[in-house]
Design a protein around this motif. Structure first.
Motif, PDB file in Angstrom:
ATOM      1  N   CYS A  24      51.127 -96.150  48.410  1.00  7.80           N
ATOM      2  CA  CYS A  24      49.841 -96.316  49.085  1.00  7.80           C
ATOM      3  C   CYS A  24      48.721 -95.753  48.216  1.00  7.80           C
ATOM      4  CB  CYS A  24      49.876 -95.491  50.375  1.00  7.80           C
ATOM      5  SG  CYS A  24      49.743 -96.528  51.795  1.00  7.80           S
ATOM      6  N   GLY A  84      58.304 -92.912  51.221  1.00  5.93           N
ATOM      7  CA  GLY A  84      57.059 -92.151  51.081  1.00  5.93           C
ATOM      8  C   GLY A  84      55.919 -92.722  51.898  1.00  5.93           C
ATOM      9  N   HIS A  85      56.259 -93.395  52.997  1.00  4.87           N
ATOM     10  CA  HIS A  85      55.250 -93.951  53.913  1.00  4.87           C
ATOM     11  C   HIS A  85      55.669 -93.532  55.308  1.00  4.87           C
ATOM     12  CE1 HIS A  85      51.854 -96.564  54.665  1.00  4.87           C
ATOM     13  NE2 HIS A  85      52.502 -97.150  55.638  1.00  4.87           N
ATOM     14  N   HIS A  86      54.763 -92.860  56.036  1.00  2.00           N
ATOM     15  CA  HIS A  86      55.177 -92.145  57.237  1.00  2.00           C
ATOM     16  C   HIS A  86      54.442 -92.598  58.490  1.00  2.00           C
ATOM     17  CE1 HIS A  86      56.004 -89.680  53.683  1.00  2.00           C
ATOM     18  NE2 HIS A  86      57.081 -89.301  54.343  1.00  2.00           N
ATOM     19  N   TRP A 101      50.451 -96.877  60.334  1.00  2.00           N
ATOM     20  CA  TRP A 101      49.203 -97.305  59.718  1.00  2.00           C
ATOM     21  C   TRP A 101      49.080 -96.532  58.409  1.00  2.00           C
ATOM     22  CZ3 TRP A 101      44.476 -94.251  59.434  1.00  2.00           C
ATOM     23  CH2 TRP A 101      44.574 -92.994  60.042  1.00  2.00           C
ATOM     24  N   SER A 102      48.174 -96.984  57.542  1.00  2.00           N
ATOM     25  CA  SER A 102      48.044 -96.382  56.209  1.00  2.00           C
ATOM     26  C   SER A 102      46.841 -95.453  56.209  1.00  2.00           C
ATOM     27  CB  SER A 102      47.908 -97.473  55.139  1.00  2.00           C
ATOM     28  OG  SER A 102      49.118 -98.219  55.111  1.00  2.00           O
ATOM     29  N   HIS A 103      47.121 -94.156  56.138  1.00  2.64           N
ATOM     30  CA  HIS A 103      46.077 -93.150  56.337  1.00  2.64           C
ATOM     31  C   HIS A 103      45.050 -93.172  55.208  1.00  2.64           C
ATOM     32  CE1 HIS A 103      49.640 -90.911  58.411  1.00  2.64           C
ATOM     33  NE2 HIS A 103      49.286 -91.979  59.060  1.00  2.64           N
ATOM     34  N   GLU A 104      45.561 -93.149  53.947  1.00  6.66           N
ATOM     35  CA  GLU A 104      44.625 -93.014  52.814  1.00  6.66           C
ATOM     36  C   GLU A 104      43.648 -94.186  52.758  1.00  6.66           C
ATOM     37  OE1 GLU A 104      47.946 -90.679  50.283  1.00  6.66           O
ATOM     38  OE2 GLU A 104      46.886 -92.300  49.250  1.00  6.66           O
TER      39      GLU A 104
END
Ligand SMILES: C[C@H](O)[C@H](O)[C@H]1CNC2=NC(N)=NC(=O)C2=N1
Length: 130
Positions: A24, A84-86, A101-104
């Motif tokens: 990400c 590595g995606h949480h 969802w993708s935080h960064e």
């Protein structure tokens, strides 16, 4: 963000689940409206929640006991650690709410759909589902 589908199997959800996540990055492209419409069809039991300035994928899984819910929670945590995606994981008596969802990048990336599909695959074989 490239997205390599390992197989073009008949079951697009399985194909989605087998796709590779990419690391990400904050500048990664969010899914387009068209991609969103296509991808959500592959994970029909998931809801798209709009929260603040972004969208999230969410599904509730029901279990007979807290112990079964906790085991599923840990299984989802394990696949998250692998890539590595949480997710966000809310574990209650007989219930686990999973949110991807993708935080960064503050939005939905294809990774989130891949991981939702993998979560469905875990649930299909999880003990104690209601
Ligand atoms: C440093 C670490 O790889 C990053 O913070 C990862 C961890 N897991 C993540 N998970 C999710 N859902 N979104 C992210 O942006 C993210 N970033």
């Amino acid at each position: 963000m490239t997205f390599t589908q390992q197989t073009k199997g008949t079951d697009t959800m399985t194909a989605l689940a087998q796709a590779q996540c990419e690391a990400c990055r904050a500048d990664a492209p969010k899914v387009s409206d068209e991609e969103l419409a296509e991808l959500i069809r592959e994970i029909p039991d998931w809801n798209i929640e709009v929260r603040g300035d972004h969208m999230e994928l969410e599904r509730v899984f029901l279990f007979r006991t807290f112990r079964h819910a906790l085991a599923f929670t840990n299984a989802v945590g394990a696949i998250a650690e692998e890539v590595g995606h949480h997710p966000a994981l809310l574990t209650e008596w007989g219930k686990v709410t999973v949110t991807w969802w993708s935080h960064e990048m503050r939005g939905l990336h294809r990774n989130d759909f891949i991981m939702a599909a993998r979560t469905d695959q875990l649930a299909a074989s999880a003990e104690g589902r209601k």
